[in-house]
Design an enzyme around this catalytic site. Structure first.
Site, short mmCIF file in Angstrom:
data_model
loop_
_atom_site.label_atom_id
_atom_site.label_comp_id
_atom_site.label_asym_id
_atom_site.label_seq_id
_atom_site.Cartn_x
_atom_site.Cartn_y
_atom_site.Cartn_z
N HIS A 1 0.81 -1.28 -0.20
CA HIS A 1 -0.07 0.46 0.44
C HIS A 1 0.60 1.38 -0.28
O HIS A 1 1.18 2.32 0.96
CB HIS A 1 -0.85 0.14 1.10
CG HIS A 1 -2.07 0.77 1.00
ND1 HIS A 1 -2.21 2.10 0.07
CD2 HIS A 1 -3.28 1.23 1.67
CE1 HIS A 1 -3.00 2.00 0.24
NE2 HIS A 1 -3.84 1.70 0.84
N GLN B 1 -0.42 4.85 0.97
CA GLN B 1 -0.75 5.70 2.22
C GLN B 1 0.65 5.95 3.05
O GLN B 1 0.59 5.92 4.18
CB GLN B 1 -1.19 3.59 2.43
CG GLN B 1 -1.31 4.20 4.42
CD GLN B 1 -2.56 4.68 5.05
OE1 GLN B 1 -3.88 4.71 4.56
NE2 GLN B 1 -2.34 5.68 5.67
N ASP C 1 -3.75 -1.45 12.45
CA ASP C 1 -3.72 -1.84 11.56
C ASP C 1 -4.96 -2.21 11.51
O ASP C 1 -5.20 -2.70 13.04
CB ASP C 1 -3.71 -1.67 10.05
CG ASP C 1 -4.01 -1.69 8.79
OD1 ASP C 1 -5.11 -1.08 8.94
OD2 ASP C 1 -4.11 -2.22 8.11
N CYS D 1 -3.97 3.56 9.52
CA CYS D 1 -4.11 3.82 8.15
C CYS D 1 -6.00 3.86 8.04
O CYS D 1 -6.02 4.65 6.43
CB CYS D 1 -3.95 2.90 7.29
SG CYS D 1 -4.61 1.23 7.42
#
Length: 305
Positions: free
Chosen positions: A129, A132, A224, A264
């Site tokens: 990712h 991010q 997360d 995130c």
């Protein structure tokens, strides 16, 4: 032609350039608006997974820079099912000036880049990712005025977000610590990539199974979701395995008194993080979410302008 697929494929200089441009574009936007440097250009956005931040931040990023965006969901394309990935890349890249893809299989992103005539951006895959992680570095830089030497502790699953944050830390010179339950570590090839880059840049990487060890002297605590999209069948097992990895007031005692907390999103409140921490004074979670917009504008500006 440049793509933005994962942070290991970028040079340290390229990533520093993205970060500096993101800071400039954010300041410019807040001072009255960005210059329309992408006027007449359109981003095609492929989505296999649901999205809030990725969808809206990329679409608004294009609009802020004078361009446009088209959202293509699973029903429009059926990537790799209704139509092959190479065929989608060939056709879509003849219509638009850039492609952003949010997919399951990272191999689909690689194939899109291979057969596309225009730059491809990885908006998320099961392995990485990177957008991010770049926004995360922007958030940390704004907090501390620097990145080098900052200590980041990641607590939870060694997933795609953890992988990209580890690579970002290695590239920018942060010390990265990750605590995961046994069996949920980062994938070995990604771990080795991050370790090699960290050693080259003078930073460190530590993997352990004890959250308090990862948090020792940490400046940033990052977590997360324990259950990512596609892992719903593992929910009960994961909830048992990750109980001791919740970011709460008790765990934060092991970090520095001025440490900040990041996530995130989307967050499962009461699971990986408590309301008290998520909504507390040390949380930078919603500033971090906003920075997706500005970090991605930097990527769009460099690849499409």
């Amino acid at each position: 032609m440049k793509h933005f697929l994962d942070l290991a494929a970028c040079s340290k200089e390229e990533l520093q350039d993205y970060l500096e441009l993101a800071l400039q574009l954010k300041a410019e936007w807040r001072a009255g608006g960005n210059q329309p440097i992408l006027r007449g250009k359109t981003l095609g956005m492929i989505f296999q997974k649901p999205s809030l931040r990725t969808r809206v931040s990329f679409e608004m990023g294009m609009k802020h820079l004078g361009g446009d965006a088209i959202m293509l969901g699973p029903r429009e394309i059926g990537l790799g099912v209704r139509e092959s990935v190479p065929d989608v890349a060939r056709v879509l890249s003849s219509y638009v000036q850039g492609i952003m893809a949010r997919v399951y299989d990272h191999g689909d992103v690689l194939q899109l880049a291979r057969f596309s005539r225009v730059p491809v951006i990885n908006g998320l895959s099961d392995d990485y990712h990177p957008c991010q992680a770049l926004a995360d570095m922007l958030t940390i830089h704004e907090q501390f005025g620097t990145l080098r030497g900052v200590k980041l502790a990641f607590v939870g699953d060694g997933n795609n977000v953890a992988a990209s944050v580890a690579l970002a830390c290695a590239q920018f010179g942060l010390d990265f610590r990750i605590a995961t339950p046994e069996g949920y570590e980062m994938k070995a090839p990604i771990r080795e990539q991050a370790l090699e880059i960290a050693e080259r840049n003078g930073s460190s990487l530590l993997m352990c199974t004890r959250p308090e060890m990862a948090l020792a002297d940490a400046d940033v605590i990052y977590t997360d979701t324990w259950i990512s999209m596609g892992q719903e069948a593992e929910s009960a097992e994961r909830m048992d395995e990750f109980t001791a990895f919740q970011v709460n007031a008790s765990l934060l005692r092991y970090a520095r008194p001025d440490a900040i907390v990041m996530h995130c999103l989307p967050a499962h409140r009461g699971h990986e993080i408590t309301d008290e921490i998520m909504d507390g004074s040390r949380s930078r979670i919603f500033a971090q979410a906003e920075n997706r917009l500005h970090a991605q504008k930097a990527i769009l500006a460099r690849l499409l302008a």
